[in-house]
Design an enzyme around this catalytic site. Structure first.
Site, PDB file in Angstrom:
ATOM      1  N   LYS A   1      -2.134  -1.640  -3.811  1.00  0.00           N
ATOM      2  CA  LYS A   1      -2.950  -0.420  -3.807  1.00  0.00           C
ATOM      3  C   LYS A   1      -2.030   0.793  -3.886  1.00  0.00           C
ATOM      4  CE  LYS A   1      -6.273   2.081  -0.941  1.00  0.00           C
ATOM      5  NZ  LYS A   1      -6.931   2.184   0.379  1.00  0.00           N
TER       6      LYS A   1
ATOM      7  N   LYS B   1       0.854  -1.188   0.000  1.00  0.00           N
ATOM      8  CA  LYS B   1       0.000   0.000   0.000  1.00  0.00           C
ATOM      9  C   LYS B   1       0.890   1.238   0.000  1.00  0.00           C
ATOM     10  CE  LYS B   1      -3.750   2.242   2.558  1.00  0.00           C
ATOM     11  NZ  LYS B   1      -4.631   2.141   3.751  1.00  0.00           N
TER      12      LYS B   1
END
Length: 326
Positions: free
Chosen positions: A249, A196
């Site tokens: 992400k 992330k």
């Protein structure tokens, strides 16, 4: 010209059926996870201004949204709860009757076969907007782990099928796996936000989840967008700690990372098509600058081609319709 030698690749592109016969990557509605934002109160269905077509729902309006998801054949949702009350330690995140826990119960009672994923973080529950406990302006790693484990256990008790921790504290998968196992939830998988990045593409989500940090930023715990090899180290750690899925992400600007993770690890890979990516397409489509259907399906296909098995996307409902020819 008769002596020229070259390959005629166009032979396989001459008709729709010819192209379909040799198509290497396919997109299916079963590939999608649909995100839903749930709020406290009654009779709430409010469009999020930076994400046209995405809404805040109170529990009394959640049923119709879940029904539509199921009717479209989308197999899974991820629930993001937005509480009315926040405090320094995000206590509503692990309250047995918090908004996320109540939404999980509601969803599983209404549609038992729907795969309900719980986002497991503290940022939308803390009054400072960070993903962990703070002391003297520093986000404390180890002190946060216990709260994350408590949150995961409360979500599992409510009926969540999958726990999806997104906080990026070191050791968060190990702490949550230990907490789930100690509570008897050995069979609940963890869909880790393993990779992330600290990204500007999250802006609309922070409006949706009311989770904008009140000071500083998240660069001390989310990844530097410049780093590729670090993604492999993060993924390796989460696998070692017990992750069952790996999320990358954002997705669109990080397709190279999706491919790196796919090539190096054999767990299911989830690409998160984030709020900023969604908002840009929606804005362009609303202005008539792009063909929304074509650009969305091409974008989602690129994530599958890069190696994603699953795509978490706000486009899921529209894409499911389009794939069915509706």
């Amino acid at each position: 010209m008769t002596d020229l030698q070259f390959n005629r690749h166009r032979r396989l592109r001459g008709s729709a059926n010819l192209r379909a016969m040799v198509r290497e990557t396919s997109l299916h509605k079963e590939d999608f996870i649909y995100p839903i934002f749930v709020v406290e109160g009654e009779n709430v269905k409010e469009e999020i201004s930076s994400m046209p077509g995405v809404y805040h729902y109170s529990l009394d309006n959640l049923g119709a949204e879940l029904d539509e998801v199921v009717e479209l054949g989308i197999p899974s949702v991820i629930l993001f709860g937005v509480p009315n009350e926040k405090d320094a330690v995000g206590s509503q995140a692990y309250h047995d009757h918090g908004i996320t826990q109540e939404a999980i119960r509601f969803a599983k009672e209404r549609h038992p076969d729907l795969v309900v994923i719980a986002d497991t973080c503290l940022c939308q529950y803390t009054d400072h907007g960070h993903c962990g406990v703070i002391e003297n302006g520093v986000i404390l790693n180890d002190e946060t782990l216990d709260l994350l484990a408590r949150t995961a256990v409360s979500q599992a008790k409510a009926g969540a099928d999958i726990i999806a921790p997104s906080n990026m504290m070191d050791g968060f998968v190990a702490a949550i796996r230990f907490g789930l196992d100690q509570a008897g939830f050995h069979n609940i998988p963890i869909m880790s936000y393993a990779v992330k990045y600290s990204s500007a593409y999250y802006g609309p989500f922070r409006e949706a989840a009311h989770s904008t940090p009140q000071f500083g930023d998240r660069k001390t715990y989310q990844m530097d967008p410049a780093n590729r090899l670090e993604a492999l180290r993060e993924a390796a750690s989460d696998i070692e700690e017990g992750a069952d899925y790996l999320i990358v992400k954002p997705a669109l600007s990080y397709l190279d990372i999706v491919r790196e993770v796919r090539d190096n690890y054999d767990l299911p890979i989830v690409a998160y098509n984030v709020s900023g990516e969604y908002a840009m397409v929606k804005a362009a489509a609303l202005n008539g600058w792009v063909d929304e259907k074509q650009i969305v399906l091409e974008t989602l296909l690129s994530m599958k081609r890069a190696g994603a098995d699953i795509i978490l996307t706000y486009h899921a409902k529209d894409a499911a319709r389009w794939l069915e020819g509706k």
